[in-house]
Enzyme design. Structure first.
Site, PDB file in Angstrom:
ATOM      1  NE  ARG A 193      -2.663   0.392   3.502  1.00 59.11           N
ATOM      2  CZ  ARG A 193      -1.864   0.599   4.552  1.00 59.11           C
ATOM      3  NH1 ARG A 193      -1.136   1.708   4.630  1.00 59.11           N
ATOM      4  NH2 ARG A 193      -1.772  -0.287   5.526  1.00 59.11           N
ATOM      5  CE1 TYR A 237     -18.074  11.944 -14.237  1.00 55.23           C
ATOM      6  CE2 TYR A 237     -16.738  12.021 -12.251  1.00 55.23           C
ATOM      7  CZ  TYR A 237     -17.578  11.341 -13.110  1.00 55.23           C
ATOM      8  OH  TYR A 237     -17.918  10.042 -12.829  1.00 55.23           O
ATOM      9  CG  ASP A 285     -10.292  16.797 -13.913  1.00 53.67           C
ATOM     10  OD1 ASP A 285      -9.603  16.230 -14.778  1.00 53.67           O
ATOM     11  OD2 ASP A 285     -11.290  16.273 -13.372  1.00 53.67           O
ATOM     12  CE  LYS A 314     -13.562   8.815 -17.725  1.00 56.03           C
ATOM     13  NZ  LYS A 314     -13.389   8.980 -16.323  1.00 56.03           N
TER      14      LYS A 314
END
Ligand SMILES: Cc1ncc(COP(=O)(O)O)c(C=O)c1O
Length: 381
Positions: free
Chosen positions: A50, A102, A174, A199
């Site tokens: 992690r 978004y 973003d 994306k």
């Protein structure tokens, strides 16, 4: 040697052939734990999966380098990256969100952060006079999306960053729609860049991921801490997939942009179409800003239909090559109805979208096939 170009860097960034094996791509390092020489004396950089992983580290170095950032952090999704950034706003601080963004970003800010003690307000970040006039005193963070999802407005990053910094606020961009190939927000003054790497960075609709990059040492320390402490990390396989997709980002983006130019040109003037929204069109309201801050105008095209919502829904369900699906930025073309799909969570809010709007993610197929598919579906309306 002069500084290599983006196309060179995107192929090589973040990884050198392994000196032990010569492997030219990183392996998918599955180990969740790494042996130590003595307690708290690891052999190398890694201790626990992690906290850090070799495949993830290669991806983090690569995307950070392409964004011109000293620090990069990979997350399990774009929203997990956004969440890590939003946690940096002091409790009670106000978040200004561009009023075209978004739907999931809006939902996170308005339904998770707002209810937990932060406040937010929407602003038209394309109108700098209004931004100055209506600036809320308590603003700590300005959240810019550019081009915006789904109406493809373009925000002047340099101007908004200057205004925000003068007023003591940080700026996030973003960069999902533009990618570092088309736009470099940190060089324009942003403090942090976030991505849905689901994306264009991944580019093949086969991995969900997110990313945050910054040059701000203090912020980087906090983001790294949250990445480990909250633990929304991507798997090594997911990191490998994003890195694999990233290597072709420049060539894919060139084709996405070229196809979007042809598709938007073909839609303009069709009697069933009211408006075509693509920053590369000279009548786009922020075309000049886009021309200044972007290398090209991206692969996303939106349009409104003269026949309103019914026509938009019919078009979204009426194409053959454009698949009706959420998401964007992959090699295959997608079509969707934001009002009923990706932006349904913004219904009734200042970020609600026009029900006559259809969003296209223009893929890398033969442009003439894409144009024919859309024109045939429009003619059938
Ligand atoms: C512009 C933008 N930012 C962030 C996100 C969220 O990313 P993810 O779906 O990877 O959590 C999306 C998802 O569609 C997006 O379009």
């Amino acid at each position: 040697m002069t500084e290599p170009g983006f196309e060179t860097r995107v192929v090589h960034a973040g990884y050198e052939p392994d000196p032990a094996t010569g492997a030219v791509v990183p392996s998918i390092a599955l180990a969740t734990t790494f042996a130590q020489r003595a307690p708290a004396e690891p052999y190398g950089e890694f201790e626990y999966g992690r906290s850090g992983n070799p495949t993830r580290a290669a991806l983090e170095r690569a995307v950070a380098a392409l964004e011109g950032a000293a620090h990069g952090f990979a997350f399990a999704s774009g929203l997990a990256a956004e969440d890590a950034v939003l946690r940096q706003v002091p409790l009670g601080g106000l978040i200004v969100l561009g009023n075209d963004a978004y739907g999931g970003t809006y939902r996170l800010i308005s339904s998770v952060y707002d209810t937990a003690g932060w406040s937010w307000s929407g602003a038209d970040l394309t109108d700098l006079d209004a931004v100055v006039r209506d600036w809320p005193e308590a603003t700590r963070l300005v959240w810019i999306e550019t081009p915006t999802n789904p109406t493809l407005n373009v925000v002047d990053i340099e101007a908004v960053a200057a205004l925000a910094h003068e007023r003591g606020a940080r700026v996030v961009v973003d960069n999902t729609f533009a990618t570092p190939y088309l736009q470099q927000p940190l060089a324009l003054g942003a403090d942090v860049v976030v991505h849905s790497s689901t994306k264009y960075l991944g580019g093949h609709s086969d991995v969900v991921g997110g990313f945050a990059a910054t040059n701000d040492e203090e912020l980087a320390g906090r983001l790294g801490f949250i990445q480990n402490a909250a633990g929304a990390v991507p798997s090594p396989f997911d990191c490998y997939l994003v890195l694999r997709g990233l290597r072709t980002l420049a060539v894919r983006m060139d084709r996405h942009c070229a196809n979007a130019r042809l598709v938007s040109g073909a839609l303009v003037g069709h009697p069933a179409v009211d408006r075509v929204l693509w920053p590369g069109l000279t009548d786009h309201p922020q075309h000049d800003v886009a021309k200044r801050q972007m290398r090209d105008y991206g692969g996303m095209v939106s349009l409104t239909l003269a026949g309103g919502e019914a026509a938009a829904v019919a078009l979204a369900g009426g194409t053959r090559l454009f698949t009706l699906a959420e998401s964007l930025g992959a090699v295959e073309s997608l079509i969707e109805h934001p009002g009923r799909m990706t932006h349904a969570s913004a219904a009734g809010s200042p970020l609600a979208v026009d029900p006559a709007l259809v969003r296209l993610s223009v893929g890398i197929e033969t442009a003439a096939d894409l144009v024919a598919d859309l024109l045939e579906a429009l003619d059938r309306l």
